[in-house]
Design an enzyme around this catalytic site. Structure first.
Site, PDB file in Angstrom:
ATOM      1  N   SER A  65     -31.881  23.040  -0.342  1.00  0.00           N
ATOM      2  CA  SER A  65     -32.044  22.506   0.985  1.00  0.00           C
ATOM      3  C   SER A  65     -33.450  21.979   1.298  1.00  0.00           C
ATOM      4  O   SER A  65     -33.626  21.298   2.302  1.00  0.00           O
ATOM      5  CB  SER A  65     -31.718  23.600   2.013  1.00  0.00           C
ATOM      6  OG  SER A  65     -32.619  24.689   1.854  1.00  0.00           O
ATOM      7  N   SER A  69     -32.942  26.876  -3.225  1.00  0.00           N
ATOM      8  CA  SER A  69     -33.444  25.760  -2.416  1.00  0.00           C
ATOM      9  C   SER A  69     -34.879  25.346  -2.703  1.00  0.00           C
ATOM     10  O   SER A  69     -35.336  24.315  -2.221  1.00  0.00           O
ATOM     11  CB  SER A  69     -33.319  26.088  -0.929  1.00  0.00           C
ATOM     12  OG  SER A  69     -31.966  26.007  -0.554  1.00  0.00           O
ATOM     13  N   LYS A 112     -41.484  22.666   5.492  1.00  0.00           N
ATOM     14  CA  LYS A 112     -40.035  22.618   5.701  1.00  0.00           C
ATOM     15  C   LYS A 112     -39.739  23.014   7.144  1.00  0.00           C
ATOM     16  O   LYS A 112     -40.317  23.979   7.655  1.00  0.00           O
ATOM     17  CB  LYS A 112     -39.352  23.564   4.715  1.00  0.00           C
ATOM     18  CG  LYS A 112     -37.826  23.482   4.711  1.00  0.00           C
ATOM     19  CD  LYS A 112     -37.250  24.375   3.612  1.00  0.00           C
ATOM     20  CE  LYS A 112     -35.746  24.312   3.534  1.00  0.00           C
ATOM     21  NZ  LYS A 112     -35.202  25.178   2.460  1.00  0.00           N
TER      22      LYS A 112
END
Ligand SMILES: [Mg+2]
Ligand SMILES: [Zn+2]
Lengths: 93, 485, 476
Positions: B154, B178, B79
């Site tokens: 996210s 997330s 990420k």
């Protein structure tokens, strides 16, 4: 929530708002405060705030020098630099 | 053999047995990315060169008969709010569009030490501050199961990449769901470790009392393997705890007879998609079939979790975002006359709408007398919420709930209906508020869309949720091959 | 009408730890710009602070030396504001739970000893340094960013510029004694802001508080306070009041000037820094630190009076700086006469230090050299006056006193035969003085001895000369 208050907040966090945004935030702040007032239902006078989930015996470090970054690395992401310094071009103070 | 269809476990095994080289594995996945990512947009940056170099090093080790790391040759997505040395790290923001960190996050160091192959940096909501990956400066990611829908967020780039076989494993981060909500939306496994199990050093903070780094895999074992690599205290993160090392992977073999499972009444009575509720109740019955005891419990402060979370998260976001002003790094506005203007223009132009809303709200809370009062109160209520869980975990091993109250929504829908989007984290945030561990594991499909089951465990009792999820997954035998690309 | 000046000080002091407060970078004054920096002190995204135990310990030390209570648990807070020398948009500081509180430091005011209250001492990190170029650009160096500081806030117990100066001298002395800071105002390791207002003691009317900044010496603090005091009083006299504002000391014109501000009060939006787990300060740790505190100025002064039988004044002067007190004690160890050592240090040595504005540490000679000099005098190798000349040479060159004496040929003449000849010659040439002395003019003896000394260029042993002259006159 007044327009003034919204602008004051924006000034503190260094954001500029469009007219539309100012209106949105006036409503949003009011809404936020209404929502968080939910917590008034709870008596927390004798409850310690839980800021830290993890507490250690020795949460500190020893005072020992280790290598710093090379200056080139330090300045690599600088939007502007000069003579090894970070630079902010002429501003009125 | 389609290498990209292999699990992480299989990849490592085949490399060790010299059935396939790390270079072949890496190339196969890079090809896959080249083939589909233009459309999917799971990646912000692809690190092809570094990945190929790393793969060659693994192959050299194999050739020399050296001991291989736990992730040897396994392609990993990271990420893009986790910093990587000399590799651009953007946090999905224009603000950090050109930011090249001079250091590796601790979790990245650990992946490299275990011979993992990082293929690139995955897309996310700007600064991980939302639930759909649509707020990324680099455009939205599509859900591989239904490309008209969001992958969740996210960590949507990571979950889409894993689901679409671009990588076998990925790192995410979880502040209010997330790691779990997008895992659920993409039908994969996502683990949110206890706060302090994994070092946050190098995780770009959103809300530092809630953030954790987590893992994704297409099955429980794979996600666990990555967790096993990144877990453990770290001198660079004073809040990362020294906890007794458990061999997660070995313990996954155990059966769960006699496991005590709680189903919170407050959660099950919250408004949710009936198809989701159905699946979760089915899952509960399945656990009973496996010999676990499932009972309803009460979490009396559950209804206050959202307000508590909101106060903490926006306050901490406003603080964390104060460093982005265009002086030392990051986006700087083109022209400015005063220092104030430098800050205002750089921030206004460099930050996206969603994050700015949080900054405004947080600044308001920390600056006003009344807001400050609620900020402090939120941390007191946090103690009450944690006590609720402490009480339940005295008797129960894990807590079941849906991962999300809804199914993946369509791209663009969140703008029309932000409440639904924020509501999708409603079952996730309590684990962040109380610092618990939790996992989302696929529990079936409703009209072709995946449903996730959330299993929560006590702090640092990851082993309980992993065992439960593993047993459940084996029984349900969904695997990661159900549908989509 | 009577007015009372009310002053409180806020003093920032850099701590002498080896590394910065939250990272392993060197804590060092100077150095090429941006060479003592890392992801933590640069505030890069993702980096986390790691509290330096030593910074905490130095803070506790300072607290104990200033008679404070030490908190049993320390947490850190974020103080938010935007400025280029602040890397994170917030300074890690302490808001509501300072490390130390409720202390005091005593000064000798005109009315006798006076306790100045210390409201709090908290620990925090320093900011980087901005330089403004001639072109008007700002250049920023983050070497100082993250250096540990203590902020000391006094109670408004100070009533004059002179008291403020005395307080600062004492504070500096104390902090240097316990070796937590070098307190060099010129290098910015001690910085002082002043809060001042004046109250009309008859009407009770008070002026609004003025904050004074840019004070770069203790003298500037005292002068600026006096300047403000007058400004406030004259406004009161006109029936006016000051505005609550920050003013800058202009040390060229010796005036204070209002600083341009936006008029809004700062709102720092303090929040708990949850990245830094709280530290429990155990009683045992405090006891250990207390037990290892060096002797503080006041205690040392009393010991000097007791142990070396020095007058209070001498003991006070000698303990005013730690280095000086050590220099004294080291010299006494090699040369028994404490009062003699004290006289030399308080006289010639201190005068010279003050004249040149240097410190004991800058001297080119050490205690062993001063002791050697005194030994030369006490052994009658040189006279007291020659001794002073030798000391002057030592200041200049740092040469050993024995070598100076040899080189310059200053060895005292103690050979009686040699001196008898000279005395004879002098008496021959000054017969009138001999007569005068015999007629009861004592002063004439001094003149004769002076002539003998002159003839030997000061090298004659004065005691022997004295004896020989008297003998010779007797014989006449
Ligand atoms: Mg301060
Ligand atoms: Zn540093």
């Amino acid at each position: 929530m007044t327009r003034e208050e919204v602008l004051q907040v924006a000034d503190m966090c260094k954001l500029s708002l469009s007219e539309e945004e100012i209106n949105i935030f006036m409503g949003m702040f009011t809404g936020v405060m209404e929502q968080v007032k939910e917590l008034d239902e709870l008596d927390t006078e004798n409850v310690e705030p839980l800021y830290f989930l993890n507490i250690k015996d020795k949460p500190y470090r020893e005072d020992v020098v280790e290598e710093s970054l090379d200056r080139e690395e330090v300045l690599k992401n600088a939007p502007e630099e000069e003579y090894g310094y970070f630079k902010v071009k002429k501003v009125m103070e | 053999m389609d290498i990209t269809r292999l699990t992480a476990e299989e990849i490592r095994e085949k490399i060790e047995k010299k059935e396939v080289s790390a270079l072949e594995v890496t190339r196969a996945h890079l090809d896959r990315i080249r083939e589909i990512d233009g459309d999917l947009n799971a990646f912000i940056t692809i690190t092809e060169e570094e990945a190929l170099e790393a793969a060659k090093r693994v192959d050299q080790k194999v050739k020399n008969g050296e001991k291989l790391g736990k992730l040897a040759g396994i392609p990993v997505g990271v990420k893009d709010n986790i910093v990587t040395k000399a590799i651009r790290t953007t946090a999905g923001s224009k603000m950090l569009e050109n930011f090249i960190p001079p250091y590796d996050a601790t979790v990245i160091k650990r992946i490299k030490e275990e011979d993992g192959i990082i293929l690139g940096k995955t897309n996310l909501d700007e600064f991980a501050g939302s639930y759909s990956t649509e707020s990324s400066y680099f455009g939205p990611t599509k859900n591989p199961i239904d490309k008209e829908r969001v992958p969740g967020g996210s960590s949507g780039g990571s979950t889409a990449a894993v689901r679409a076989h671009e990588v076998a494993l990925a790192l995410g981060s979880d502040t209010g769901g997330s790691n779990r909500q997008p895992a659920s939306y993409c039908g994969i496994v996502g683990i949110k470790p206890s706060y302090g199990l994994v070092s946050r050093y190098g995780l770009i903070p959103l809300s530092n009392s809630l953030d954790v780094v987590g893992t994704f895999g297409r099955n429980v074992k794979d996600a666990t393997l990555l967790l096993d690599v990144i877990a453990g205290s770290d001198i660079n993160d004073p809040s990362a705890m020294e906890v007794e090392r458990v061999n997660y992977l070995e313990s996954l073999q155990a059966d769960i007879k006699g496991m005590r499972i709680a189903l919170p009444g407050e959660y099950m009575n919250m408004p949710m998609d009936s198809r989701v509720k159905e699946k979760v109740l089915e899952a509960a019955r399945l656990f009973e079939k496996l010999g676990a005891k499932v009972e309803e419990v009460s979490l009396p402060h559950a209804k206050y979790a959202w307000a508590t979370y909101y106060l903490i998260v926006v306050s901490e976001i406003s603080s964390a975002m104060a460093k982005y002003g265009g002086v030392g790094y990051g986006y700087r506005t083109e022209d400015y006359e005063t220092l104030d203007e430098l800050y205002i223009k750089s921030r206004t132009e460099g930050l996206g709408e969603e994050i700015k809303r949080s900054i405004m709200a947080g600044t308001y809370i920390l600056s006003s007398q009344e807001g400050k009062k609620y900020y402090e109160k939120a941390f007191r209520v946090r103690a009450l919420i944690k006590e609720d869980f402490d009480r339940v975990f005295e008797t129960y091993d894990v807590i079941l709930s849906p991962t999300t109250p809804n199914l993946p929504f369509k791209l663009g829908e969140s703008v029309k209906n932000p409440t639904e989007m924020y509501g999708s984290g409603i079952f996730n945030i309590p684990a962040n508020v109380a610092g618990l561990c939790a996992i989302s594991v696929p529990c079936g499909y409703a009209d072709g869309l995946p449903v996730g089951l959330q299993i929560m465990g006590d702090r640092f009792k990851e082993i309980n949720i992993l065992k439960a999820a593993y047993a459940f997954e084996a029984e349900l035998s969904l695997g990661g091959e159900h549908s989509g690309i | 009408m009577a007015y009372k000046t009310i002053v409180g000080l806020e003093i920032h002091v850099e701590l002498l730890t080896k590394t910065k407060m939250f990272c392993h970078c060197k804590n060092e004054f100077g150095g090429d710009a941006n060479t003592h920096c890392c992801p933590i002190c640069l505030g890069l995204p993702g980096a986390l602070p790691k509290l330096n135990k030593e910074a905490l310990e130095y803070g506790i030390k300072a607290g104990l030396a200033l008679n404070c209570q030490i908190a049993d648990r320390v947490k850190m807070d974020r103080k938010h504001y935007f400025y280029p020398d602040l890397t994170k948009g917030y300074q890690i500081s302490q808001d509501d739970n300072p490390l130390c509180s409720k202390g005091y430091l005593e000064i000798e005011s005109e009315e006798g000893p006076k306790k100045i209250g210390i409201q709090r001492i908290h620990i925090e990190e320093d900011t980087g340094k901005s330089i403004h170029t001639e072109a008007g650009d700002t250049l920023v160096d983050y070497n100082r960013a993250g250096v540990p500081l203590i902020e000391i806030v006094t109670a408004p117990d100070i009533n004059s510029g002179e008291e403020a100066r005395m307080f600062l001298e004492n504070l500096k002395n104390t902090l240097k004694y316990i070796e937590v800071s070098d307190c060099k105002m010129e290098e910015g390791s001690l910085r002082c802001d002043v809060n001042i207002n004046v109250v009309d003691t008859e009407t009770g009317k008070r002026t609004n508080i003025t904050e004074l900044k840019n004070l770069n010496s203790f003298k500037a603090v005292a002068t600026a306070i006096e300047y403000e005091e007058n400004r406030h009083i004259s406004l009161l006299k006109e029936g006016k009041n000051t505005i609550k504002e920050t003013r800058r000391w202009n040390d060229v014109e010796n005036v204070t000037v209002a600083m341009r501000g936006k008029g809004t009060t700062d709102n720092y939006r303090y929040a708990v820094d949850v990245d830094i787990p709280p530290v429990t300060i155990k009683e045992a740790w405090i006891d250990e630190i207390r037990a290892n505190l060096p002797e503080l100025p006041h205690a040392k002064k009393e010991r000097f009076m007791r142990e070396y039988d020095l007058p209070e004044y001498d003991a006070g002067v000698l303990t005013q700086s730690k280095e000086l007190s050590i220099f004294f004690e080291e010299t006494v160890k090699l040369c028994d006469d404490a009062k003699q050592v004290s006289n030399w240090i308080m006289g010639d040595v201190l005068r010279r230090l003050n004249d040149e504005g240097i410190e004991v540490g800058d001297l080119k000679f050490g205690p062993e050299d001063l002791a050697a000099l005194l030994k030369l005098i006490n052994d009658d190798k040189i006279s007291n006056n020659i001794g002073k000349k030798v000391l002057r040479e030592m200041f200049e060159t740092g040469k050993k006193p024995e070598d100076i004496v040899k080189e310059k040929g200053w060895i005292q003449i103690s050979d009686e035969d040699e001196l008898k000849q000279i005395v004879g010659k002098v008496l021959e040439e000054n017969q009138q003085s001999v007569i005068d002395y015999k007629n009861g003019k004592d002063r004439a003896l001094g003149f004769i001895i002076g002539q003998v000394m002159k003839a030997t260029r000061g090298k004659a042993n004065p005691q022997i000369v004295n004896k020989l002259v008297l003998e010779a006159i007797e014989e006449k």
